[in-house]
Scaffold this motif. Structure first.
Motif, PDB file in Angstrom:
ATOM      1  N   VAL A 155       0.848  -1.192   0.000  1.00 51.06           N
ATOM      2  CA  VAL A 155       0.000   0.000   0.000  1.00 51.06           C
ATOM      3  C   VAL A 155       0.880   1.237   0.000  1.00 51.06           C
ATOM      4  O   VAL A 155       0.592   2.210  -0.692  1.00 51.06           O
ATOM      5  CB  VAL A 155      -0.951  -0.011   1.214  1.00 51.06           C
ATOM      6  CG1 VAL A 155      -1.755   1.267   1.293  1.00 51.06           C
ATOM      7  CG2 VAL A 155      -1.863  -1.227   1.154  1.00 51.06           C
ATOM      8  N   VAL A 156       1.938   1.189   0.795  1.00 54.63           N
ATOM      9  CA  VAL A 156       2.953   2.245   0.764  1.00 54.63           C
ATOM     10  C   VAL A 156       4.271   1.608   0.379  1.00 54.63           C
ATOM     11  O   VAL A 156       4.488   0.419   0.584  1.00 54.63           O
ATOM     12  CB  VAL A 156       3.072   2.979   2.126  1.00 54.63           C
ATOM     13  CG1 VAL A 156       1.810   3.719   2.454  1.00 54.63           C
ATOM     14  CG2 VAL A 156       3.447   2.033   3.236  1.00 54.63           C
ATOM     15  N   ASN A 157       5.145   2.401  -0.179  1.00 52.71           N
ATOM     16  CA  ASN A 157       6.404   1.894  -0.693  1.00 52.71           C
ATOM     17  C   ASN A 157       7.552   2.515   0.081  1.00 52.71           C
ATOM     18  O   ASN A 157       7.566   3.719   0.334  1.00 52.71           O
ATOM     19  CB  ASN A 157       6.508   2.239  -2.181  1.00 52.71           C
ATOM     20  CG  ASN A 157       7.613   1.491  -2.859  1.00 52.71           C
ATOM     21  OD1 ASN A 157       8.460   0.902  -2.230  1.00 52.71           O
ATOM     22  ND2 ASN A 157       7.580   1.520  -4.189  1.00 52.71           N
ATOM     23  N   THR A 158       8.532   1.718   0.439  1.00 50.06           N
ATOM     24  CA  THR A 158       9.683   2.236   1.172  1.00 50.06           C
ATOM     25  C   THR A 158      10.610   3.054   0.277  1.00 50.06           C
ATOM     26  O   THR A 158      11.567   3.645   0.775  1.00 50.06           O
ATOM     27  CB  THR A 158      10.485   1.092   1.828  1.00 50.06           C
ATOM     28  OG1 THR A 158      10.846   0.133   0.841  1.00 50.06           O
ATOM     29  CG2 THR A 158       9.675   0.440   2.932  1.00 50.06           C
ATOM     30  N   GLN A 159      10.330   3.093  -1.025  1.00 50.27           N
ATOM     31  CA  GLN A 159      11.099   3.964  -1.909  1.00 50.27           C
ATOM     32  C   GLN A 159      10.739   5.434  -1.683  1.00 50.27           C
ATOM     33  O   GLN A 159      11.508   6.323  -2.016  1.00 50.27           O
ATOM     34  CB  GLN A 159      10.860   3.589  -3.374  1.00 50.27           C
ATOM     35  CG  GLN A 159      11.286   2.181  -3.727  1.00 50.27           C
ATOM     36  CD  GLN A 159      12.770   1.954  -3.494  1.00 50.27           C
ATOM     37  OE1 GLN A 159      13.590   2.817  -3.800  1.00 50.27           O
ATOM     38  NE2 GLN A 159      13.108   0.795  -2.956  1.00 50.27           N
ATOM     39  N   ASN A 160       9.567   5.675  -1.116  1.00 49.59           N
ATOM     40  CA  ASN A 160       9.150   7.019  -0.745  1.00 49.59           C
ATOM     41  C   ASN A 160      10.004   7.465   0.439  1.00 49.59           C
ATOM     42  O   ASN A 160      10.127   6.760   1.437  1.00 49.59           O
ATOM     43  CB  ASN A 160       7.664   7.004  -0.368  1.00 49.59           C
ATOM     44  CG  ASN A 160       7.128   8.372  -0.061  1.00 49.59           C
ATOM     45  OD1 ASN A 160       7.857   9.275   0.321  1.00 49.59           O
ATOM     46  ND2 ASN A 160       5.825   8.517  -0.214  1.00 49.59           N
ATOM     47  N   LYS A 161      10.590   8.644   0.349  1.00 59.21           N
ATOM     48  CA  LYS A 161      11.521   9.120   1.378  1.00 59.21           C
ATOM     49  C   LYS A 161      10.840   9.313   2.727  1.00 59.21           C
ATOM     50  O   LYS A 161      11.427   9.021   3.767  1.00 59.21           O
ATOM     51  CB  LYS A 161      12.205  10.398   0.937  1.00 59.21           C
ATOM     52  CG  LYS A 161      13.199  10.195  -0.174  1.00 59.21           C
ATOM     53  CD  LYS A 161      13.909  11.488  -0.505  1.00 59.21           C
ATOM     54  CE  LYS A 161      14.725  11.337  -1.760  1.00 59.21           C
ATOM     55  NZ  LYS A 161      16.103  11.015  -1.504  1.00 59.21           N
ATOM     56  N   ALA A 162       9.613   9.790   2.741  1.00 60.15           N
ATOM     57  CA  ALA A 162       8.901  10.004   4.009  1.00 60.15           C
ATOM     58  C   ALA A 162       8.600   8.668   4.686  1.00 60.15           C
ATOM     59  O   ALA A 162       8.805   8.519   5.898  1.00 60.15           O
ATOM     60  CB  ALA A 162       7.611  10.780   3.769  1.00 60.15           C
ATOM     61  N   VAL A 163       8.125   7.705   3.919  1.00 60.94           N
ATOM     62  CA  VAL A 163       7.831   6.378   4.469  1.00 60.94           C
ATOM     63  C   VAL A 163       9.113   5.731   4.976  1.00 60.94           C
ATOM     64  O   VAL A 163       9.146   5.144   6.066  1.00 60.94           O
ATOM     65  CB  VAL A 163       7.141   5.491   3.415  1.00 60.94           C
ATOM     66  CG1 VAL A 163       6.994   4.064   3.911  1.00 60.94           C
ATOM     67  CG2 VAL A 163       5.798   6.075   3.035  1.00 60.94           C
ATOM     68  N   SER A 164      10.167   5.849   4.197  1.00 61.32           N
ATOM     69  CA  SER A 164      11.450   5.280   4.591  1.00 61.32           C
ATOM     70  C   SER A 164      11.978   5.923   5.873  1.00 61.32           C
ATOM     71  O   SER A 164      12.500   5.232   6.756  1.00 61.32           O
ATOM     72  CB  SER A 164      12.463   5.449   3.460  1.00 61.32           C
ATOM     73  OG  SER A 164      13.709   4.937   3.847  1.00 61.32           O
ATOM     74  N   ALA A 165      11.825   7.233   6.010  1.00 60.89           N
ATOM     75  CA  ALA A 165      12.296   7.929   7.209  1.00 60.89           C
ATOM     76  C   ALA A 165      11.502   7.508   8.438  1.00 60.89           C
ATOM     77  O   ALA A 165      12.075   7.254   9.506  1.00 60.89           O
ATOM     78  CB  ALA A 165      12.207   9.435   7.006  1.00 60.89           C
ATOM     79  N   VAL A 166      10.179   7.410   8.290  1.00 59.58           N
ATOM     80  CA  VAL A 166       9.344   6.984   9.415  1.00 59.58           C
ATOM     81  C   VAL A 166       9.663   5.544   9.796  1.00 59.58           C
ATOM     82  O   VAL A 166       9.795   5.212  10.982  1.00 59.58           O
ATOM     83  CB  VAL A 166       7.844   7.158   9.076  1.00 59.58           C
ATOM     84  CG1 VAL A 166       6.963   6.497  10.119  1.00 59.58           C
ATOM     85  CG2 VAL A 166       7.502   8.618   8.938  1.00 59.58           C
ATOM     86  N   TRP A 167       9.796   4.669   8.809  1.00 62.79           N
ATOM     87  CA  TRP A 167      10.096   3.258   9.056  1.00 62.79           C
ATOM     88  C   TRP A 167      11.452   3.102   9.754  1.00 62.79           C
ATOM     89  O   TRP A 167      11.583   2.328  10.703  1.00 62.79           O
ATOM     90  CB  TRP A 167      10.063   2.496   7.739  1.00 62.79           C
ATOM     91  CG  TRP A 167      10.311   1.034   7.881  1.00 62.79           C
ATOM     92  CD1 TRP A 167      11.395   0.349   7.430  1.00 62.79           C
ATOM     93  CD2 TRP A 167       9.471   0.080   8.519  1.00 62.79           C
ATOM     94  NE1 TRP A 167      11.270  -0.978   7.749  1.00 62.79           N
ATOM     95  CE2 TRP A 167      10.106  -1.164   8.416  1.00 62.79           C
ATOM     96  CE3 TRP A 167       8.251   0.161   9.174  1.00 62.79           C
ATOM     97  CZ2 TRP A 167       9.552  -2.332   8.949  1.00 62.79           C
ATOM     98  CZ3 TRP A 167       7.702  -0.996   9.705  1.00 62.79           C
ATOM     99  CH2 TRP A 167       8.348  -2.219   9.590  1.00 62.79           C
ATOM    100  N   THR A 168      12.447   3.845   9.309  1.00 69.03           N
ATOM    101  CA  THR A 168      13.776   3.782   9.922  1.00 69.03           C
ATOM    102  C   THR A 168      13.730   4.297  11.362  1.00 69.03           C
ATOM    103  O   THR A 168      14.332   3.701  12.259  1.00 69.03           O
ATOM    104  CB  THR A 168      14.779   4.606   9.093  1.00 69.03           C
ATOM    105  OG1 THR A 168      14.791   4.111   7.748  1.00 69.03           O
ATOM    106  CG2 THR A 168      16.175   4.512   9.667  1.00 69.03           C
TER     107      THR A 168
END
Length: 99
Positions: free
Chosen positions: A35-48
């Motif tokens: 649904v969301v992709n970790t290639q998105n910088k915001a998603v990646s930052a939150v996930w990290t």
């Protein structure tokens, strides 16, 4: 009275940690179902950030738990453990004030 105030503050902090665990769980489901992709910088930052906060708490539980395949039960065990800790603190405070 001070003891109950301190335990209440600890309980509030534990509630925040539980909410962060739930947010990480929901985000992991959204990532797993694409649904969301970790290639998105915001998603990646939150996930990290979520993993950096919770990995020190979850990794010891993951080391002790048996391998259950693709399902990770360590967040659930962490939430149960934190809730149990809060209840134990309240009972100890009640015991200390009744003496």
């Amino acid at each position: 009275m001070l003891l109950f105030t301190l335990i209440s503050a600890i309980s509030q902090l534990i509630d925040i940690v539980v909410m962060v665990v739930i947010v990480q769980f929901v985000l992991s489901l959204l990532i797993a179902f694409n649904v969301v992709n970790t290639q998105n910088k915001a998603v990646s930052a939150v996930w990290t950030a979520l993993n950096a906060i919770l990995d020190p708490l979850l990794n010891p539980i993951r080391r002790v738990m048996p391998n259950t395949g693709g399902v990770d039960f360590s967040p659930m065990i962490l939430i149960f453990g934190l809730r149990l800790l809060v209840q134990l603190l309240y009972y100890l405070a009640l015991a200390a004030t009744s003496v």
